[in-house]
Design a protein around this motif. Structure first.
Motif, PDB file in Angstrom:
ATOM      1  N   HIS A 169       0.889  -1.162   0.000  1.00  0.00           N
ATOM      2  CA  HIS A 169       0.000   0.000   0.000  1.00  0.00           C
ATOM      3  C   HIS A 169       0.928   1.214   0.000  1.00  0.00           C
ATOM      4  O   HIS A 169       1.561   1.502   1.019  1.00  0.00           O
ATOM      5  N   PRO A 170       1.060   1.927  -1.129  1.00  0.00           N
ATOM      6  CA  PRO A 170       2.066   2.994  -1.237  1.00  0.00           C
ATOM      7  C   PRO A 170       2.049   3.979  -0.076  1.00  0.00           C
ATOM      8  O   PRO A 170       1.004   4.352   0.442  1.00  0.00           O
ATOM      9  N   ASP A 171       3.270   4.344   0.331  1.00  0.00           N
ATOM     10  CA  ASP A 171       3.522   5.338   1.384  1.00  0.00           C
ATOM     11  C   ASP A 171       3.000   4.906   2.744  1.00  0.00           C
ATOM     12  O   ASP A 171       2.681   5.748   3.582  1.00  0.00           O
ATOM     13  N   THR A 172       2.908   3.596   2.972  1.00  0.00           N
ATOM     14  CA  THR A 172       2.533   3.055   4.272  1.00  0.00           C
ATOM     15  C   THR A 172       3.473   1.903   4.606  1.00  0.00           C
ATOM     16  O   THR A 172       4.313   1.506   3.794  1.00  0.00           O
ATOM     17  N   ASN A 173       3.287   1.340   5.796  1.00  0.00           N
ATOM     18  CA  ASN A 173       4.001   0.122   6.176  1.00  0.00           C
ATOM     19  C   ASN A 173       3.058  -1.081   6.085  1.00  0.00           C
ATOM     20  O   ASN A 173       3.202  -2.050   6.807  1.00  0.00           O
ATOM     21  N   GLU A 174       2.090  -1.011   5.161  1.00  0.00           N
ATOM     22  CA  GLU A 174       1.082  -2.047   5.033  1.00  0.00           C
ATOM     23  C   GLU A 174       1.152  -2.730   3.671  1.00  0.00           C
ATOM     24  O   GLU A 174       1.477  -2.095   2.666  1.00  0.00           O
ATOM     25  N   ILE A 175       0.854  -4.022   3.683  1.00  0.00           N
ATOM     26  CA  ILE A 175       0.765  -4.792   2.455  1.00  0.00           C
ATOM     27  C   ILE A 175      -0.490  -5.657   2.528  1.00  0.00           C
ATOM     28  O   ILE A 175      -1.061  -5.845   3.599  1.00  0.00           O
ATOM     29  N   THR A 176      -0.908  -6.184   1.385  1.00  0.00           N
ATOM     30  CA  THR A 176      -1.939  -7.211   1.341  1.00  0.00           C
ATOM     31  C   THR A 176      -1.275  -8.485   0.854  1.00  0.00           C
ATOM     32  O   THR A 176      -0.536  -8.472  -0.137  1.00  0.00           O
ATOM     33  N   ILE A 177      -1.530  -9.572   1.551  1.00  0.00           N
ATOM     34  CA  ILE A 177      -0.874 -10.837   1.271  1.00  0.00           C
ATOM     35  C   ILE A 177      -1.450 -11.484   0.013  1.00  0.00           C
ATOM     36  O   ILE A 177      -2.656 -11.631  -0.126  1.00  0.00           O
ATOM     37  N   SER A 178      -0.564 -11.900  -0.882  1.00  0.00           N
ATOM     38  CA  SER A 178      -0.921 -12.810  -1.961  1.00  0.00           C
ATOM     39  C   SER A 178      -0.662 -14.230  -1.458  1.00  0.00           C
ATOM     40  O   SER A 178      -1.563 -15.050  -1.390  1.00  0.00           O
ATOM     41  N   THR A 179       0.600 -14.502  -1.091  1.00  0.00           N
ATOM     42  CA  THR A 179       0.963 -15.817  -0.565  1.00  0.00           C
ATOM     43  C   THR A 179       1.962 -15.665   0.575  1.00  0.00           C
ATOM     44  O   THR A 179       2.910 -14.889   0.447  1.00  0.00           O
ATOM     45  N   VAL A 180       1.726 -16.386   1.652  1.00  0.00           N
ATOM     46  CA  VAL A 180       2.685 -16.444   2.760  1.00  0.00           C
ATOM     47  C   VAL A 180       3.213 -17.867   2.839  1.00  0.00           C
ATOM     48  O   VAL A 180       2.449 -18.838   2.760  1.00  0.00           O
ATOM     49  N   TYR A 181       4.536 -17.990   2.917  1.00  0.00           N
ATOM     50  CA  TYR A 181       5.202 -19.297   2.972  1.00  0.00           C
ATOM     51  C   TYR A 181       5.742 -19.502   4.376  1.00  0.00           C
ATOM     52  O   TYR A 181       6.425 -18.635   4.922  1.00  0.00           O
ATOM     53  N   ALA A 182       5.434 -20.672   4.980  1.00  0.00           N
ATOM     54  CA  ALA A 182       5.854 -20.935   6.348  1.00  0.00           C
ATOM     55  C   ALA A 182       6.173 -22.412   6.527  1.00  0.00           C
ATOM     56  O   ALA A 182       5.621 -23.275   5.853  1.00  0.00           O
ATOM     57  N   ALA A 183       7.087 -22.685   7.468  1.00  0.00           N
ATOM     58  CA  ALA A 183       7.372 -24.059   7.877  1.00  0.00           C
ATOM     59  C   ALA A 183       6.608 -24.339   9.158  1.00  0.00           C
ATOM     60  O   ALA A 183       6.558 -23.496  10.053  1.00  0.00           O
ATOM     61  N   VAL A 184       5.975 -25.500   9.245  1.00  0.00           N
ATOM     62  CA  VAL A 184       5.241 -25.877  10.454  1.00  0.00           C
ATOM     63  C   VAL A 184       5.692 -27.255  10.899  1.00  0.00           C
ATOM     64  O   VAL A 184       6.276 -28.013  10.157  1.00  0.00           O
TER      65      VAL A 184
END
Length: 199
Positions: A184-199
Motif C-alpha cells: 500500500h504505497p507510502d505506508t508500512n502495510e501490504i496485502t498478502i498474496s501468498t505467505v510461505y511458512a514451515a510448520v
C-alpha cells in the motif's frame, strides 16, 4: 543500484522492495519471483534494456512516466496486450501515480518501453511474525514493523512446500515467513498474496 534489489528509498521506508519481474508474459508474482535471474542473454551486472523498475511519477493517456531507484527516467507504453498485476490481474485504470512497479517489454526506437507485463506494488518480504490479529499479521522485517492484511478469497498460505490453502491458522508468532503481496504505497502495510511458512 541493482534493478533487482529492493526499492529501499520507495517502499516501506526502506524496509521492503519489489520482486524482479523477469518472466516475460507471466502474471503470477510467485512465478516472477521464481524466475528472477532467468534471462540468460543478459550478462551479470549489465542492465536489461527491456526491463524497468521504479515509481510512477506521471500518467498521460497510456504512457507511464517512471523514476527508477537509480534516478533514471523512463516512459512505459501500456497496450491492449499488456498484462497487469496489482495483487490480482487488473486493468490499466487501477494503476496510479505513486505506485511502484516492475515492467518488462520491448524497447522502441524512441526509448519508450512497450510493456508486455507490469507488476504493480509487488513485494517479497522475509520476516518474523510478531503477532497475529484478526485479518492481519504483524511482521518484523529487519526491525521494521509491517502490517500484512489477509484478503478473503485471495490470500493463501503454503506450509512446508505443500499446495496453497486459504487457511492461515497454522501460522505462529515468532516464526519466520516469506510473504509475497502488494504494498500500500507510502505506508508500512501490504496485502498478502501468498505467505510461505514451515510448520
Amino acid at each position: 543500484m541493482d534493478r533487482r534489489k529492493l526499492l529501499t528509498s520507495a517502499v516501506l521506508g526502506g524496509a521492503a522492495g519489489l520482486v524482479g519481474a523477469t518472466a516475460l508474459g507471466s502474471l503470477s508474482p510467485e512465478d516472477v519471483f521464481a524466475a528472477e535471474g532467468a534471462n540468460a542473454k543478459i550478462n551479470p551486472g549489465d542492465p536489461d534494456p527491456n526491463f524497468v523498475e521504479g515509481r510512477i511519477t506521471g500518467i498521460t493517456d497510456t504512457v507511464l512516466f517512471v523514476t527508477s531507484s537509480d534516478g533514471s527516467l523512463h516512459s512505459i507504453r501500456v497496450t491492449n496486450g499488456t498484462s497487469i498485476w496489482k495483487l490480482n490481474p487488473t486493468t490499466f485504470d487501477e494503476v496510479k501515480v505513486g505506485d511502484g512497479l516492475y515492467a518488462r517489454g520491448l524497447r522502441l526506437a524512441d526509448g519508450t518501453l512497450a510493456a508486455d507485463s507490469l507488476w504493480v506494488n509487488i513485494v517479497n518480504l522475509n520476516a518474523h511474525v510478531d503477532s497475529i490479529g484478526r485479518g492481519s499479521l504483524n511482521l518484523d522485517h529487519h526491525g521494521q514493523r509491517v502490517v500484512a492484511h489477509v484478503e478473503n478469497g485471495r490470500s493463501a498460505a503454503v506450509y512446508n512446500n505443500t499446495p496453497a490453502v486459504s487457511d492461515m491458522s497454522m501460522l505462529e508468532a515468532g516464526k519466520h515467513v516469506k510473504v509475497i503481496g502488494a504494498w500500500h504505497p507510502d505506508t508500512n502495510e501490504i496485502t498478502i498474496s501468498t505467505v510461505y511458512a514451515a510448520v
